[in-house]
Design a protein around this motif. Structure first.
Motif, PDB file in Angstrom:
ATOM      1  N   PRO A   9      35.171 -29.830 140.260  1.00 38.89           N
ATOM      2  CA  PRO A   9      35.966 -28.634 140.553  1.00 38.89           C
ATOM      3  C   PRO A   9      36.983 -28.414 139.452  1.00 38.89           C
ATOM      4  CG  PRO A   9      36.729 -30.471 141.893  1.00 38.89           C
ATOM      5  CD  PRO A   9      35.497 -30.956 141.154  1.00 38.89           C
ATOM      6  N   LEU A  10      37.573 -27.216 139.425  1.00 42.22           N
ATOM      7  CA  LEU A  10      38.490 -26.823 138.354  1.00 42.22           C
ATOM      8  C   LEU A  10      39.838 -26.417 138.942  1.00 42.22           C
ATOM      9  CD1 LEU A  10      39.141 -25.984 135.406  1.00 42.22           C
ATOM     10  CD2 LEU A  10      38.087 -23.760 135.929  1.00 42.22           C
ATOM     11  N   LEU A  11      40.911 -27.021 138.431  1.00 47.25           N
ATOM     12  CA  LEU A  11      42.277 -26.693 138.843  1.00 47.25           C
ATOM     13  C   LEU A  11      42.943 -25.857 137.752  1.00 47.25           C
ATOM     14  CD1 LEU A  11      44.886 -27.018 140.569  1.00 47.25           C
ATOM     15  CD2 LEU A  11      45.279 -29.169 139.334  1.00 47.25           C
ATOM     16  N   LEU A  12      43.564 -24.731 138.149  1.00 46.02           N
ATOM     17  CA  LEU A  12      44.318 -23.887 137.232  1.00 46.02           C
ATOM     18  C   LEU A  12      45.809 -24.006 137.544  1.00 46.02           C
ATOM     19  CD1 LEU A  12      42.171 -20.591 137.287  1.00 46.02           C
ATOM     20  CD2 LEU A  12      41.893 -22.613 135.828  1.00 46.02           C
ATOM     21  N   LEU A  13      46.621 -24.229 136.514  1.00 45.94           N
ATOM     22  CA  LEU A  13      48.068 -24.342 136.659  1.00 45.94           C
ATOM     23  C   LEU A  13      48.751 -23.241 135.853  1.00 45.94           C
ATOM     24  CD1 LEU A  13      48.507 -28.219 136.289  1.00 45.94           C
ATOM     25  CD2 LEU A  13      48.478 -26.886 138.406  1.00 45.94           C
ATOM     26  N   SER A  14      49.684 -22.548 136.490  1.00 41.67           N
ATOM     27  CA  SER A  14      50.364 -21.418 135.862  1.00 41.67           C
ATOM     28  C   SER A  14      51.617 -21.862 135.113  1.00 41.67           C
ATOM     29  CB  SER A  14      50.734 -20.377 136.928  1.00 41.67           C
ATOM     30  OG  SER A  14      49.602 -19.979 137.665  1.00 41.67           O
ATOM     31  N   GLY A  15      52.252 -20.904 134.441  1.00 46.81           N
ATOM     32  CA  GLY A  15      53.463 -21.179 133.693  1.00 46.81           C
ATOM     33  C   GLY A  15      54.704 -21.183 134.560  1.00 46.81           C
ATOM     34  N   VAL A  16      55.847 -21.451 133.938  1.00 46.36           N
ATOM     35  CA  VAL A  16      57.108 -21.502 134.659  1.00 46.36           C
ATOM     36  C   VAL A  16      57.446 -20.118 135.217  1.00 46.36           C
ATOM     37  CG1 VAL A  16      58.513 -21.056 132.589  1.00 46.36           C
ATOM     38  CG2 VAL A  16      59.511 -22.259 134.533  1.00 46.36           C
ATOM     39  N   ALA A  17      57.941 -20.091 136.442  1.00 42.65           N
ATOM     40  CA  ALA A  17      58.386 -18.859 137.104  1.00 42.65           C
ATOM     41  C   ALA A  17      57.257 -17.854 137.322  1.00 42.65           C
ATOM     42  CB  ALA A  17      59.519 -18.202 136.327  1.00 42.65           C
ATOM     43  N   THR A  18      56.001 -18.333 137.379  1.00 44.39           N
ATOM     44  CA  THR A  18      54.880 -17.425 137.623  1.00 44.39           C
ATOM     45  C   THR A  18      54.060 -17.911 138.799  1.00 44.39           C
ATOM     46  OG1 THR A  18      53.455 -18.601 136.043  1.00 44.39           O
ATOM     47  CG2 THR A  18      54.735 -16.754 135.192  1.00 44.39           C
ATOM     48  N   ASN A  19      53.232 -17.017 139.322  1.00 45.28           N
ATOM     49  CA  ASN A  19      52.373 -17.348 140.448  1.00 45.28           C
ATOM     50  C   ASN A  19      50.904 -17.230 140.051  1.00 45.28           C
ATOM     51  OD1 ASN A  19      51.743 -14.528 140.588  1.00 45.28           O
ATOM     52  ND2 ASN A  19      53.605 -14.191 141.767  1.00 45.28           N
ATOM     53  N   ALA A  20      50.027 -17.212 141.046  1.00 46.93           N
ATOM     54  CA  ALA A  20      48.589 -17.230 140.777  1.00 46.93           C
ATOM     55  C   ALA A  20      48.045 -15.890 140.311  1.00 46.93           C
ATOM     56  CB  ALA A  20      47.837 -17.680 142.036  1.00 46.93           C
ATOM     57  N   ILE A  21      48.824 -14.829 140.442  1.00 50.82           N
ATOM     58  CA  ILE A  21      48.323 -13.498 140.113  1.00 50.82           C
ATOM     59  C   ILE A  21      47.932 -13.382 138.640  1.00 50.82           C
ATOM     60  CG2 ILE A  21      49.031 -11.069 139.932  1.00 50.82           C
ATOM     61  CD1 ILE A  21      50.607 -11.471 142.519  1.00 50.82           C
ATOM     62  N   GLY A  22      48.632 -14.101 137.771  1.00 56.03           N
ATOM     63  CA  GLY A  22      48.314 -14.016 136.350  1.00 56.03           C
ATOM     64  C   GLY A  22      46.896 -14.417 136.014  1.00 56.03           C
ATOM     65  N   TYR A  23      46.292 -15.271 136.831  1.00 54.25           N
ATOM     66  CA  TYR A  23      44.906 -15.682 136.615  1.00 54.25           C
ATOM     67  C   TYR A  23      43.912 -14.715 137.266  1.00 54.25           C
ATOM     68  CZ  TYR A  23      45.996 -20.331 134.677  1.00 54.25           C
ATOM     69  OH  TYR A  23      46.407 -21.373 133.873  1.00 54.25           O
ATOM     70  N   ASP A  24      44.407 -13.713 137.995  1.00 48.19           N
ATOM     71  CA  ASP A  24      43.508 -12.809 138.719  1.00 48.19           C
ATOM     72  C   ASP A  24      44.161 -11.432 138.841  1.00 48.19           C
ATOM     73  OD1 ASP A  24      41.350 -11.887 140.171  1.00 48.19           O
ATOM     74  OD2 ASP A  24      41.916 -12.867 142.044  1.00 48.19           O
ATOM     75  N   SER A  79      42.963  -8.340 138.129  1.00 46.09           N
ATOM     76  CA  SER A  79      42.110  -7.303 138.697  1.00 46.09           C
ATOM     77  C   SER A  79      40.666  -7.784 138.629  1.00 46.09           C
ATOM     78  CB  SER A  79      42.263  -5.990 137.919  1.00 46.09           C
ATOM     79  OG  SER A  79      41.596  -6.070 136.675  1.00 46.09           O
ATOM     80  N   PRO A  80      39.752  -7.139 139.368  1.00 47.16           N
ATOM     81  CA  PRO A  80      38.340  -7.544 139.281  1.00 47.16           C
ATOM     82  C   PRO A  80      37.779  -7.512 137.870  1.00 47.16           C
ATOM     83  CG  PRO A  80      38.675  -6.113 141.164  1.00 47.16           C
ATOM     84  CD  PRO A  80      39.968  -6.101 140.391  1.00 47.16           C
ATOM     85  N   ASP A  81      38.322  -6.634 137.027  1.00 50.37           N
ATOM     86  CA  ASP A  81      37.828  -6.527 135.656  1.00 50.37           C
ATOM     87  C   ASP A  81      38.608  -7.397 134.677  1.00 50.37           C
ATOM     88  OD1 ASP A  81      35.857  -4.614 136.303  1.00 50.37           O
ATOM     89  OD2 ASP A  81      37.374  -3.045 136.322  1.00 50.37           O
ATOM     90  N   SER A  82      39.675  -8.036 135.152  1.00 50.99           N
ATOM     91  CA  SER A  82      40.482  -8.890 134.284  1.00 50.99           C
ATOM     92  C   SER A  82      40.935 -10.098 135.090  1.00 50.99           C
ATOM     93  CB  SER A  82      41.697  -8.116 133.749  1.00 50.99           C
ATOM     94  OG  SER A  82      42.482  -8.943 132.911  1.00 50.99           O
ATOM     95  N   SER A  83      40.038 -11.060 135.222  1.00 49.19           N
ATOM     96  CA  SER A  83      40.307 -12.206 136.079  1.00 49.19           C
ATOM     97  C   SER A  83      39.752 -13.477 135.454  1.00 49.19           C
ATOM     98  CB  SER A  83      39.682 -11.998 137.474  1.00 49.19           C
ATOM     99  OG  SER A  83      39.836 -13.165 138.263  1.00 49.19           O
ATOM    100  N   PHE A  84      40.643 -14.310 134.956  1.00 49.76           N
ATOM    101  CA  PHE A  84      40.236 -15.605 134.411  1.00 49.76           C
ATOM    102  C   PHE A  84      39.611 -16.460 135.513  1.00 49.76           C
ATOM    103  CE2 PHE A  84      40.887 -20.017 133.266  1.00 49.76           C
ATOM    104  CZ  PHE A  84      40.643 -20.061 131.904  1.00 49.76           C
ATOM    105  N   ALA A  85      40.237 -16.477 136.690  1.00 47.75           N
ATOM    106  CA  ALA A  85      39.741 -17.299 137.793  1.00 47.75           C
ATOM    107  C   ALA A  85      38.350 -16.861 138.229  1.00 47.75           C
ATOM    108  CB  ALA A  85      40.711 -17.230 138.973  1.00 47.75           C
ATOM    109  N   ARG A  86      38.128 -15.556 138.318  1.00 49.99           N
ATOM    110  CA  ARG A  86      36.816 -15.051 138.729  1.00 49.99           C
ATOM    111  C   ARG A  86      35.750 -15.345 137.669  1.00 49.99           C
ATOM    112  NH1 ARG A  86      35.683 -14.304 143.951  1.00 49.99           N
ATOM    113  NH2 ARG A  86      37.615 -13.723 144.991  1.00 49.99           N
TER     114      ARG A  86
END
Length: 492
Positions: free
Chosen positions: A96-111, A113-120
């Motif tokens: 499995p793959l774990l994604l960790l965000s930067g300081v003061a950020t949440n999970a939204i940065g990795y997702d 939109s449907p057309d711009s999603s690192f996680a997807r």
């Protein structure tokens, strides 16, 4: 306030970062990583994604296939972790793959939109992908401050979550709470006085946002006033929370990330008991620190391979623009507040960076290079991805700008000192126009690993495209490089 903005703005001008010599000391990833064509999954393949709720008072939305809650030992925290199920059409992966965000950020940065999603994208490549929101970020909650959606009871099998936010007078609220707080001892009274300073700061933000709303009337900006109002209300809640429960970088390192790793292993049962991990900015710093701690004690960190994006344990030789913002991390010198309201700051500053008279035009270059992100995605990122953090956390992170690099809370353990003992393959990625973590800062940490285990890659060419701090997460051109590295090390 205007003087402060002008002072910061004058210091943060774009510069051309010096690129380290890629032939010294460590391997450089192959050119095919950069030129390989990227094929993103079509929007129809984004199974389980719910569009953002139209209720303007709802801000926190989980767009993953599942939202899980992870309890943290010896605390009342429940961390949110967004799960993206692997595509059934992709090859099976061993880890499995774990994604960790930067300081003061949440999970939204990795997702975004449907057309711009690192996680997807990663889940479409067959990786069971999990994005962690550490304590105080996004949908993570504390025992006495939980506001979970009813759909989330049990912690799984829901693709959306949100919080209803209503604006109330921050000063009046603190006056009411202050009557009770002042009955406590000297430490409690001191904390209340810090909160009063924070109240004054937020009154400034409110005034600025009201004026900007009038100035920007007619400009097409996504619900600016409503979003700032929601941020202010959320900030009030975070101030109350942080005042009771302060935390720092070592809390993330010693408690939050290990709890997430154990939970993912329990859910996915990898045969060798290891996971893959990607960290952006502070997320990568956390992974570096974990490898250092493990090397120091001679323990297996439980990581099959690691990818760090725009991360470093030592910024001293670099020309990072963050050096000019260090006073903001020292409340006693600058703001005298227990928390730094990164979310409200970004939401308030955004119109000044993107609309006439462009007072803070330099801000956009800190996030994304020219022509890399369209206006709508940039707005979503700035207005939804940032949180409030304790000053204590930022103060510890500032040790990365001092001799010896990042240290633990005691000040005696230097995290970069034991990276040479690591046995985990690492891909360290930098952006050629990253002003926050320039290539030379990334290289400064990468060169400390064993030469046969580290690959260093700078994205960006003289003729373009160029890459700033967030572009390493937001640009699809980067994804194949990361995927190929992970697949290479996805062996049992």
């Amino acid at each position: 306030m205007n003087m402060t903005l002008n002072h910061v703005g004058a210091g943060l001008r774009c510069f051309d970062p010096v690129r380290p010599d890629p032939n010294v000391g460590i391997r450089v990833s192959l050119p095919l990583f950069y030129r390989r064509q990227v094929i993103l999954p079509c929007p129809a393949a984004f199974h389980g994604v719910h569009s953002e709720c139209k209720n303007k008072n709802r801000r926190s939305i989980c767009t993953a296939d599942e939202l899980h809650r992870i309890p943290v030992s010896n605390s009342d925290w429940k961390l949110a972790i967004w799960r993206y199920l692997p595509s059934p059409k992709a090859p099976l992966r061993n880890h499995p793959l774990l994604l960790l965000s930067g300081v003061a950020t949440n999970a939204i940065g990795y997702d975004l939109s449907p057309d711009s999603s690192f996680a997807r994208y990663m889940s479409a490549q067959g990786f069971d992908t999990w994005t962690l929101e550490v304590r105080g970020a996004g949908l993570s909650t504390h025992g006495d401050n939980s506001e979970e959606d009813p759909e989330l009871s049990g912690g799984k099998n829901s693709a959306s979550s949100s919080r209803a936010l209503g604006f109330s007078n921050l000063g009046a609220s603190l006056d009411t709470e202050g009557t009770q707080l002042k009955r406590g001892g000297p430490e409690v009274v001191a904390k209340f006085e810090e909160l009063r300073q924070t109240t004054s700061l937020m009154e400034i933000f409110t005034g600025i946002s009201d004026r900007l709303q009038a100035v920007l009337e007619g400009q097409q900006i996504l619900n600016y006033q409503e979003r700032v109002t929601a941020y202010l209300e959320e900030f009030k809640k975070q101030v109350e929370l942080v005042a009771k429960h302060e935390w720092d970088f070592d809390h993330y390192l010693e408690e939050d990330v290990p709890a997430a790793m154990e939970y993912i292993k329990d859910q996915c049962q990898p045969r060798d008991g290891k996971i893959l991990a990607i960290g952006h900015s502070m997320g990568g710093i956390l992974l570096y620190a974990m490898l250092s701690r493990s090397g120091f004690v001679g323990k297996d960190p439980g990581l099959a391979s690691v990818v760090t994006l725009a991360s470093s344990l030592d910024y001293t030789p670099s020309r990072s623009s963050l050096k000019l913002l260090l006073p903001l991390a020292e409340p006693a010198q600058a703001l005298n507040v227990p928390v730094i309201p990164v979310g409200p700051l970004m939401a308030t500053a955004y119109p000044l960076a993107n609309f006439p008279p462009y007072v803070l035009s330099w801000l956009k270059a800190q996030i994304s290079a020219q022509d890399m992100m369209n206006q709508e995605l940039l707005e979503r990122l700035v207005l939804n991805n940032f949180c409030t953090v304790p000053s204590k956390l930022l103060l510890q992170l500032t040790t990365a700008f001092q001799n010896g690099g990042l240290r633990d809370r005691s000040g005696s353990f230097y995290y970069k000192d034991h990276l040479s003992k690591s046995k985990v393959p690492v891909l360290a990625v930098a952006g050629d126009q990253d002003l926050i973590c320039p290539p030379e800062a990334v290289y400064e940490t990468a060169k400390l690993f064993p030469k046969d285990l580290v690959t260093y890659k700078v994205f960006g060419e003289p003729g373009g495209p160029h890459y700033a701090h967030y572009d390493l997460v937001g640009s699809p051109l980067v994804y194949p490089c990361i995927t190929e590295f992970l697949i290479q090390h996805d062996m049992n």
